[in-house]
Motif scaffolding. Structure first.
Motif, PDB file in Angstrom:
ATOM      1  N   CYS A 319      -1.277   3.999  -5.884  1.00 13.24           N
ATOM      2  CA  CYS A 319      -1.228   5.450  -6.107  1.00 13.24           C
ATOM      3  C   CYS A 319      -2.444   6.153  -5.514  1.00 13.24           C
ATOM      4  N   LEU A 320      -3.608   5.525  -5.622  1.00 14.92           N
ATOM      5  CA  LEU A 320      -4.837   6.146  -5.128  1.00 14.92           C
ATOM      6  C   LEU A 320      -4.963   6.068  -3.614  1.00 14.92           C
ATOM      7  N   PHE A 321      -4.288   5.119  -2.996  1.00 14.92           N
ATOM      8  CA  PHE A 321      -4.370   4.982  -1.540  1.00 14.92           C
ATOM      9  C   PHE A 321      -3.267   5.767  -0.826  1.00 14.92           C
ATOM     10  N   MET A 322      -2.202   6.075  -1.538  1.00 14.48           N
ATOM     11  CA  MET A 322      -1.011   6.650  -0.924  1.00 14.48           C
ATOM     12  C   MET A 322      -1.251   7.936  -0.122  1.00 14.48           C
ATOM     13  N   PRO A 323      -2.131   8.853  -0.558  1.00 11.00           N
ATOM     14  CA  PRO A 323      -2.338  10.060   0.257  1.00 11.00           C
ATOM     15  C   PRO A 323      -2.750   9.773   1.693  1.00 11.00           C
ATOM     16  N   ILE A 324      -3.474   8.695   1.926  1.00 10.70           N
ATOM     17  CA  ILE A 324      -3.878   8.352   3.293  1.00 10.70           C
ATOM     18  C   ILE A 324      -2.655   8.053   4.146  1.00 10.70           C
ATOM     19  N   ILE A 325      -1.743   7.252   3.601  1.00  2.36           N
ATOM     20  CA  ILE A 325      -0.506   6.932   4.328  1.00  2.36           C
ATOM     21  C   ILE A 325       0.314   8.189   4.572  1.00  2.36           C
ATOM     22  N   LEU A 326       0.382   9.070   3.590  1.00  2.00           N
ATOM     23  CA  LEU A 326       1.214  10.275   3.709  1.00  2.00           C
ATOM     24  C   LEU A 326       0.640  11.269   4.709  1.00  2.00           C
ATOM     25  N   VAL A 327      -0.673  11.366   4.810  1.00  2.00           N
ATOM     26  CA  VAL A 327      -1.273  12.241   5.827  1.00  2.00           C
ATOM     27  C   VAL A 327      -0.956  11.721   7.229  1.00  2.00           C
ATOM     28  N   VAL A 328      -0.950  10.404   7.377  1.00  4.52           N
ATOM     29  CA  VAL A 328      -0.598   9.800   8.659  1.00  4.52           C
ATOM     30  C   VAL A 328       0.843  10.128   9.042  1.00  4.52           C
ATOM     31  N   LEU A 329       1.752  10.028   8.077  1.00  2.00           N
ATOM     32  CA  LEU A 329       3.184  10.168   8.382  1.00  2.00           C
ATOM     33  C   LEU A 329       3.678  11.609   8.352  1.00  2.00           C
ATOM     34  N   ASP A 330       3.043  12.462   7.560  1.00  2.00           N
ATOM     35  CA  ASP A 330       3.473  13.860   7.485  1.00  2.00           C
ATOM     36  C   ASP A 330       2.658  14.696   8.476  1.00  2.00           C
ATOM     37  N   ASN A 331       2.808  14.319   9.743  1.00  2.00           N
ATOM     38  CA  ASN A 331       2.009  14.930  10.796  1.00  2.00           C
ATOM     39  C   ASN A 331       2.845  15.026  12.065  1.00  2.00           C
ATOM     40  N   GLU A 332       2.586  16.049  12.833  1.00  2.00           N
ATOM     41  CA  GLU A 332       3.340  16.253  14.077  1.00  2.00           C
ATOM     42  C   GLU A 332       3.174  15.063  15.020  1.00  2.00           C
ATOM     43  N   PHE A 333       2.012  14.440  14.988  1.00  2.00           N
ATOM     44  CA  PHE A 333       1.736  13.310  15.881  1.00  2.00           C
ATOM     45  C   PHE A 333       1.780  11.990  15.108  1.00  2.00           C
ATOM     46  N   TYR A 334       2.727  11.887  14.183  1.00  2.00           N
ATOM     47  CA  TYR A 334       2.745  10.730  13.279  1.00  2.00           C
ATOM     48  C   TYR A 334       2.936   9.406  14.013  1.00  2.00           C
ATOM     49  N   LYS A 335       3.624   9.398  15.142  1.00  2.00           N
ATOM     50  CA  LYS A 335       3.856   8.131  15.839  1.00  2.00           C
ATOM     51  C   LYS A 335       2.546   7.540  16.357  1.00  2.00           C
ATOM     52  N   LYS A 336       1.708   8.383  16.931  1.00  2.00           N
ATOM     53  CA  LYS A 336       0.412   7.897  17.418  1.00  2.00           C
ATOM     54  C   LYS A 336      -0.492   7.509  16.255  1.00  2.00           C
ATOM     55  N   LEU A 337      -0.468   8.340  15.200  1.00  2.00           N
ATOM     56  CA  LEU A 337      -1.290   8.035  14.033  1.00  2.00           C
ATOM     57  C   LEU A 337      -0.821   6.760  13.345  1.00  2.00           C
ATOM     58  N   ALA A 338       0.501   6.565  13.315  1.00  2.00           N
ATOM     59  CA  ALA A 338       1.057   5.355  12.697  1.00  2.00           C
ATOM     60  C   ALA A 338       0.650   4.113  13.480  1.00  2.00           C
ATOM     61  N   LEU A 339       0.609   4.229  14.796  1.00  2.00           N
ATOM     62  CA  LEU A 339       0.165   3.108  15.621  1.00  2.00           C
ATOM     63  C   LEU A 339      -1.293   2.782  15.330  1.00  2.00           C
ATOM     64  N   ALA A 340      -2.118   3.818  15.222  1.00  2.00           N
ATOM     65  CA  ALA A 340      -3.521   3.600  14.899  1.00  2.00           C
ATOM     66  C   ALA A 340      -3.675   2.995  13.512  1.00  2.00           C
ATOM     67  N   TYR A 341      -2.906   3.493  12.567  1.00  2.00           N
ATOM     68  CA  TYR A 341      -2.942   2.943  11.202  1.00  2.00           C
ATOM     69  C   TYR A 341      -2.554   1.465  11.220  1.00  2.00           C
ATOM     70  N   GLY A 342      -1.529   1.144  11.987  1.00  2.00           N
ATOM     71  CA  GLY A 342      -1.082  -0.244  12.075  1.00  2.00           C
ATOM     72  C   GLY A 342      -2.162  -1.167  12.604  1.00  2.00           C
ATOM     73  N   ILE A 343      -2.904  -0.699  13.605  1.00  2.00           N
ATOM     74  CA  ILE A 343      -3.939  -1.532  14.229  1.00  2.00           C
ATOM     75  C   ILE A 343      -5.174  -1.662  13.336  1.00  2.00           C
ATOM     76  N   PHE A 344      -5.599  -0.535  12.767  1.00  2.00           N
ATOM     77  CA  PHE A 344      -6.889  -0.517  12.070  1.00  2.00           C
ATOM     78  C   PHE A 344      -6.785  -0.702  10.547  1.00  2.00           C
ATOM     79  N   VAL A 345      -5.585  -0.580   9.998  1.00  2.00           N
ATOM     80  CA  VAL A 345      -5.431  -0.718   8.549  1.00  2.00           C
ATOM     81  C   VAL A 345      -4.399  -1.782   8.181  1.00  2.00           C
ATOM     82  N   LEU A 346      -3.175  -1.629   8.680  1.00  2.00           N
ATOM     83  CA  LEU A 346      -2.092  -2.541   8.302  1.00  2.00           C
ATOM     84  C   LEU A 346      -2.412  -3.995   8.655  1.00  2.00           C
TER      85      LEU A 346
END
Length: 502
Positions: A319-346
């Motif tokens: 619950c406390l981490f979820m806003p980070i994921i949602l900011v990544v996905l609820d964004n006009e450039f979510y595909k690029k941000l999701a790729l970055a999230y995948g590399i640096f977090v996932l």
């Protein structure tokens, strides 16, 4: 087309995600407490009694509902084959809960799929799937109440779900209480259906405990309260500062290194929450606001109580981490941000949990389990008792009756009042009264030679030593480094009561 939800695509993507996550099953990383619940379920099947040691009734598991689920799975698949079907069941329920939440917060197929992927591979979500405990099912119940009750205002959900939730864990009263207050503030009126559901949940769980066990709350709770020392306020604060960063956050650091990641990620998540609240509609604000608030309050309550068991914090961590994921996905450039999230977090989070699960699973399965199997092989009379801690792997596989150091599965320890009298006196009295055939200890001599009744040492003889470093090795160089980097388990010394004992 961006806002179109393709359920079929999400369904097949979810199957792939579950399949990928199921690879973790091969680590055999199962939590000790899951085996306690499974043994209680086995006890119901074999003796018709909710208990741990045969015909004796005792609420040895924290989760009544999950015990009954265990009865169903063991009855269908058998004692030796139910574990993986049950783990898959937990993972499916968890994934459905994540999907429901993603659908409430995001508006496109790809975003929801990525949300399921990212949340599913957070370290606590991986543990909720593979460790065998009830938290995947509990998350499912939480999200069902939020979706059908809090959002869609279905009275049946407000009445039914609190009953299922509280029967799963007593401490979920925190979630239900926060939700009730939060809902009253949001709706500006009493939620009669949720109030009825909460009352029925309390009445049914308390009535079952009282009429079946003769107690109001589970023995697992009262035994910890009675057999753990009550620290001072300063001691609580010291523990909070020392243990908190490792238990409140996504990853653990060696205790010699301060875990700065917990505070850093909390601050980042709080900033992300503010961003989301600033641009989201009312319904989505309410959901993410409630989940974050629940995460903070639950974490603070258990941290202030010095309850340092990892699983208490799994759902709050998500619950406390979820806003980070949602900011990544609820964004006009979510595909690029999701790729970055995948590399640096996932990938780093998944790798971290893989190392942790490989090491822990190897240690538990090949050390603690093997000790249990050894005891099973040398002791044919399963009515004999062993005195040990913890009451998980070793008792489950040895099938012996058990007295544990905390009194979770046998109330006789609580009667010795070890907080007041000290373990030296309390353990001595218990051993003299119960006369367990075996004692499994961390030390040689047992209990560091400090038992009040020194004659006990003449009654028992050391028959076998189990060294963790004998297990923390592999012919595979990568696995060998993992096992030695994080050896999971500790040395045990098995003592047997002499035939000449008094």
């Amino acid at each position: 087309m961006e806002n179109y939800i393709d359920r079929k695509k999400i369904f097949f993507a979810s199957i792939i995600i579950i399949a990928l996550k199921s690879i973790f099953f091969f680590t055999r990383h199962i939590q000790e407490d899951a085996l306690i619940s499974w043994r209680v379920a086995r006890n119901i099947i074999e003796y018709g009694v909710y208990g741990y040691n045969g015909a004796e009734k005792i609420s040895a598991s924290t989760t009544h509902f999950y015990v009954f689920i265990g009865v169903i799975f063991q009855s269908i698949f058998g004692e030796g084959n139910f574990i993986y079907p049950l783990l898959i069941f937990n993972t499916i329920l968890l994934t459905i809960g994540i999907y429901w939440l993603g659908k409430l917060l995001l508006s496109s197929t790809n975003r929801i799929i990525l949300f399921i992927l990212f949340v599913s591979f957070l370290p606590p979500a991986i543990k909720m799937s593979i460790l065998g405990m009830e938290f995947g099912m509990l998350f499912f119940f939480y999200m069902a109440l939020i979706k059908y009750g809090f959002v869609e205002r279905k009275n049946w959900a407000f009445i039914l779900m609190p009953i299922l939730i509280l029967w799963t864990r007593i401490d979920t009263c925190i979630f239900l209480g926060i939700l009730f207050i939060y809902d009253v503030i949001q709706q500006r009126k009493w939620n009669n259906a949720l109030m009825i559901g909460g009352i029925l949940a309390v009445l049914t769980t308390v009535a079952f405990n009282w009429f079946y066990f003769g107690e109001i709350v589970n023995n697992t709770i009262t035994s910890k309260k009675n057999n753990y020392a009550n620290p001072s306020l300063l001691e609580r604060w010291t523990e909070f500062k020392y243990f908190g960063p490792n238990y409140f956050g996504m990853i653990k650091f060696p205790t010699s290194i301060y875990n700065f990641s917990t505070i850093f990620l909390f601050v980042v998540s709080l900033i992300c929450l503010i961003i989301l609240i600033g641009k989201w509609d009312t319904n989505r604000k309410k959901i993410i606001g409630f989940l974050f608030l629940f995460g903070v309050i639950k974490t603070f309550i258990f941290g202030a109580a010095n309850s340092w068991f990892d699983w208490y914090y799994w759902i709050p961590q998500i619950c406390l981490f979820m806003p980070i994921i949602l900011v990544v996905l609820d964004n006009e450039f979510y595909k690029k941000l999701a790729l970055a999230y995948g590399i640096f977090v996932l990938i780093p989070f998944t790798a971290y949990q893989a190392v942790h699960s490989i090491a822990t699973g190897h240690g538990e399965w090949n050390h603690a389990r093997n000790i249990g199997l050894y005891l099973d092989s040398i002791e044919p009379n399963k009515d004999n008792y062993i005195f040990l801690e913890p009451a998980g792997y070793i008792p489950y596989f040895s099938k012996l009756k058990v007295i544990d150091y905390v009194g979770l599965v046998d109330k006789r320890l609580t009667e010795e009042n070890i907080v007041k009298n000290g373990t030296e006196v309390g353990f001595s009295n218990l051993i003299n009264k119960a006369k367990p055939k075996y004692i499994l200890e961390d030390f040689k001599p047992m209990f560091k030679g400090k038992l009040a009744d020194q004659s006990i040492y003449e009654d028992y003889e050391l028959i076998k030593e189990f060294k963790i470093m004998d297990v923390a090795q592999s012919d595979n160089p990568i696995l060998d480094k993992i096992y030695k980097f994080k050896p999971s388990g500790r040395d045990f010394y098995l003592y047997k009561r002499k035939e000449t004992a008094k």
